[in-house]
Write a protein that holds these residues in place. Structure first.
Motif, short mmCIF file in Angstrom:
data_model
loop_
_atom_site.label_atom_id
_atom_site.label_comp_id
_atom_site.label_asym_id
_atom_site.label_seq_id
_atom_site.Cartn_x
_atom_site.Cartn_y
_atom_site.Cartn_z
N ALA A 162 0.83 -1.21 0.00
CA ALA A 162 0.00 0.00 0.00
C ALA A 162 0.86 1.26 0.00
N SER A 163 2.03 1.21 0.65
CA SER A 163 2.93 2.37 0.62
C SER A 163 3.44 2.64 -0.79
N VAL A 164 3.82 1.57 -1.49
CA VAL A 164 4.31 1.74 -2.86
C VAL A 164 3.18 2.25 -3.75
N GLY A 165 1.99 1.66 -3.61
CA GLY A 165 0.84 2.13 -4.39
C GLY A 165 0.55 3.60 -4.13
N GLY A 166 0.49 3.97 -2.86
CA GLY A 166 0.23 5.36 -2.50
C GLY A 166 1.33 6.28 -2.99
N GLY A 167 2.57 5.80 -2.95
CA GLY A 167 3.70 6.61 -3.42
C GLY A 167 3.63 6.84 -4.92
N LEU A 168 3.29 5.80 -5.68
CA LEU A 168 3.16 5.94 -7.13
C LEU A 168 2.02 6.90 -7.47
N ARG A 169 0.90 6.76 -6.75
CA ARG A 169 -0.24 7.66 -7.00
C ARG A 169 0.11 9.09 -6.64
N ALA A 170 0.74 9.28 -5.47
CA ALA A 170 1.04 10.64 -5.00
C ALA A 170 1.98 11.37 -5.96
N ARG A 171 2.85 10.61 -6.64
CA ARG A 171 3.83 11.23 -7.54
C ARG A 171 3.36 11.22 -8.99
N GLY A 172 2.12 10.83 -9.23
CA GLY A 172 1.62 10.78 -10.61
C GLY A 172 2.36 9.78 -11.47
N LEU A 173 2.87 8.72 -10.86
CA LEU A 173 3.67 7.74 -11.60
C LEU A 173 2.81 6.61 -12.16
N ALA A 174 1.52 6.65 -11.95
CA ALA A 174 0.65 5.61 -12.48
C ALA A 174 -0.71 6.22 -12.82
N THR A 175 -1.23 5.85 -13.99
CA THR A 175 -2.57 6.32 -14.35
C THR A 175 -3.62 5.63 -13.49
N ALA A 176 -3.41 4.35 -13.24
CA ALA A 176 -4.32 3.61 -12.37
C ALA A 176 -3.55 2.56 -11.60
N VAL A 177 -3.83 2.45 -10.32
CA VAL A 177 -3.21 1.41 -9.49
C VAL A 177 -4.31 0.46 -9.03
N TRP A 178 -4.16 -0.80 -9.44
CA TRP A 178 -5.11 -1.83 -9.03
C TRP A 178 -4.51 -2.65 -7.89
N GLY A 179 -5.37 -3.04 -6.97
CA GLY A 179 -4.90 -3.88 -5.87
C GLY A 179 -5.65 -5.20 -5.82
N LEU A 180 -4.96 -6.22 -5.37
CA LEU A 180 -5.59 -7.52 -5.16
C LEU A 180 -5.13 -8.03 -3.80
N ASP A 181 -6.07 -8.27 -2.92
CA ASP A 181 -5.71 -8.68 -1.56
C ASP A 181 -6.98 -9.15 -0.87
N PRO A 182 -7.03 -10.42 -0.47
CA PRO A 182 -8.27 -10.90 0.14
C PRO A 182 -8.61 -10.17 1.44
N ALA A 183 -7.56 -9.70 2.16
CA ALA A 183 -7.83 -9.09 3.47
C ALA A 183 -7.85 -7.57 3.42
N ASN A 184 -6.97 -6.97 2.59
CA ASN A 184 -6.67 -5.55 2.76
C ASN A 184 -7.04 -4.64 1.60
N ALA A 185 -7.58 -5.16 0.49
CA ALA A 185 -7.73 -4.32 -0.71
C ALA A 185 -8.67 -3.15 -0.45
N GLU A 186 -9.81 -3.40 0.18
CA GLU A 186 -10.76 -2.30 0.40
C GLU A 186 -10.16 -1.25 1.33
N ALA A 187 -9.45 -1.71 2.37
CA ALA A 187 -8.81 -0.76 3.29
C ALA A 187 -7.73 0.04 2.57
N ALA A 188 -7.02 -0.62 1.64
CA ALA A 188 -5.97 0.09 0.88
C ALA A 188 -6.60 1.16 -0.01
N ARG A 189 -7.78 0.86 -0.57
CA ARG A 189 -8.45 1.88 -1.37
C ARG A 189 -8.93 3.02 -0.47
N ALA A 190 -9.42 2.68 0.72
CA ALA A 190 -9.93 3.70 1.64
C ALA A 190 -8.84 4.69 2.05
#
Lengths: 311, 311
Positions: B43-71
């Motif tokens: 989630a830190s890497v995903g948030g870092g890529l998003r914060a720096r505009g390094l990704a148009t879209a970041v998708w996550g897959l995680d049975p336990a944490n994906a919704e929390a990571a989006r939140a």
């Protein structure tokens, strides 16, 4: 160091450098405080008393550090002898390494220089041997002694590591003897409380068993872990590429070896008991890992995490 | 949690929440990043890529944490399956626990869903077994895989512990195989550098020996030390009266046991070697203490302090 740099360095550490002193509600300032041993802790207490206006004059005695302690604003005057330091002091703080504090308590020069109303305390990390030395050495002055252990310090040594707010928020354990005068105990507890300490009383033997577990043996572990990495073939890469985990786990492994050898030897039996308890847990993990037993390994790690996550 | 509280929580962690994105000089943003495992690091890497505009879209897959990571703003979209996560992704990050990452590298579903130009990396704390799994499982896609280990993390688990600046200033070890495509290696190294990482290349076996010493076994030591105090008769007093020394020495002993059992077992031989080296140093200290040999004890402590004070 130029005078303005010294003043700036003082301000950063919160040490006094001409700032207005203020009275502390409910506490009568000491006329003369003598601090024997002006390393990181002694200088911090001196600086804290000065910063809070809790002492009219703070004298320091230290063959290595007294001048440096004065330079950082931790003490007002450097004494040339124990007699000069103690003459007229109403509070005497022994803040030298543990073996030196013990030797001082057995020293006739201290007993004779200590005024009848002076209060004597120490900051040694071990308490049973210090209390025993007081019993053996203080004679008629025994009632004026209150053993103290502020749970605060630094892995750095000397007055350069002093902070006048070192005690603020820290627990301070006092271990009064049965012979302790009520007013001496009240004075020492009020002094620590005025510095922001959270005072708790404890039996000296209980203190030593507890601090063998929470401080003395953990220091040994940090030294050993630092040595196993730092004396190994990958020491240079380890210095470059480690993360916060190793930095924290080994932080106190950079503490002064002389000082910690003294503490460990002074609390030898309790430290060896803590070492044995640690070895049991370490072997539990190592055996599960060697066996490739994931269930046992998780269970062994859980034993530590269950407690650590409640801190 | 109300929407304004969520926004406030995002700002504190530096995660994006509608802030303007900016292009990163010299780095072409990824069209679609897939993060498999959105715990603290993913989630830190995903948030870092998003914060720096390094990704148009970041998708996550995680049975336990994906919704929390989006939140918390670490990912844009939650994938329902590995296939959906990887479909069209130009960067795939495996950030699940080590055994899961290894299993994914051997999974035909991953190999088949991975586009021919997609770049694949991981953040596993061990590297040799991960590289071996890639060799065994990736087939024609092997050249697209670059094993990575960012030396950053948290003793807390899950996306709630994510920080978009987690990588900033941290070393990131990459362990490219001989079969690695030059452009895949360049892409992964540029990605870590854009997040503020200090990239270093290392052989996977050397990495594992080094990290057994500086991370994996030190975690075991912290767990064992926590257990020896926390399962002992003085646990309650220890919780109340310990100081910063124990807090630091045991900090990583509050890490998730499951995760660390996986890491230790995955790097079993090197961790046991580090354990043996540690035991030698520990016994050196314990023996000197048991013998009451001050000279030997100071010398044993010096072995650790000499290295630790150079950090």
């Amino acid at each position: 160091m130029a005078a303005d740099q010294r003043r700036s360095a003082r301000r950063e550490r919160g040490l006094p450098g001409g700032a207005a002193r203020r009275a502390w509600p409910g506490v009568t300032p000491f006329a003369k405080v003598a601090i024997v041993g002006t390393g990181a802790v002694g200088a911090s207490v001196g600086g804290g008393l000065r910063a809070r206006g809790l002492a009219t004059a703070v004298w320091g005695l230290d063959p290595a550090n007294a001048e440096a302690a004065r330079a950082v604003g931790a003490i007002d005057r450097v004494a040339a002898s124990l007699g000069e330091a103690l003459d007229g002091a109403d509070l005497v703080l022994l803040a030298a390494p543990v073996p030196v504090n013990r030797a001082l308590l057995g020293d006739a020069a201290l007993r004779e220089a200590l005024g009848p109303r002076a209060v004597l305390t120490d900051v040694s990390s071990t308490k049973a041997s210090v209390v025993a030395a007081a019993h053996a050495g203080l004679g008629a002055r025994l009632g004026r002694f209150v053993a103290s252990h502020p749970i605060a310090g630094s892995d750095r040594a000397g007055p350069a590591a002093a902070r006048s707010d070192l005690i603020a928020g820290a627990h301070v354990i006092v271990c009064p003897t049965e012979d302790c005068d009520a007013d001496a105990l009240a004075t020492v507890e009020a002094m620590w409380a005025a510095l922001g300490g959270r005072v708790a009383r404890m039996d000296a033997a209980h203190h030593d068993r507890l601090f063998a577990e929470v401080s003395h043996w953990p220091h040994a572990v940090a030294f050993a872990l630092s040595a196993s990495v730092g004396c190994g073939p990958l020491a240079d890469d380890a210095r470059r590429y480690h993360g916060a985990g190793l930095r924290d786990t080994t932080r106190v492994g950079g503490s002064p070896p002389d000082l910690w050898a003294g503490i460990l030897l002074d609390n030898r039996e309790a430290s060896l008991a803590a070492a044995a308890a640690f070895r049991v847990e370490l072997e539990r993990i190592e055996r599960a890992l060697a066996d490739g037993d994931r269930v046992a390994l998780v269970a062994a790690l859980e034993r530590g995490a269950a407690w650590r996550t409640t801190l």
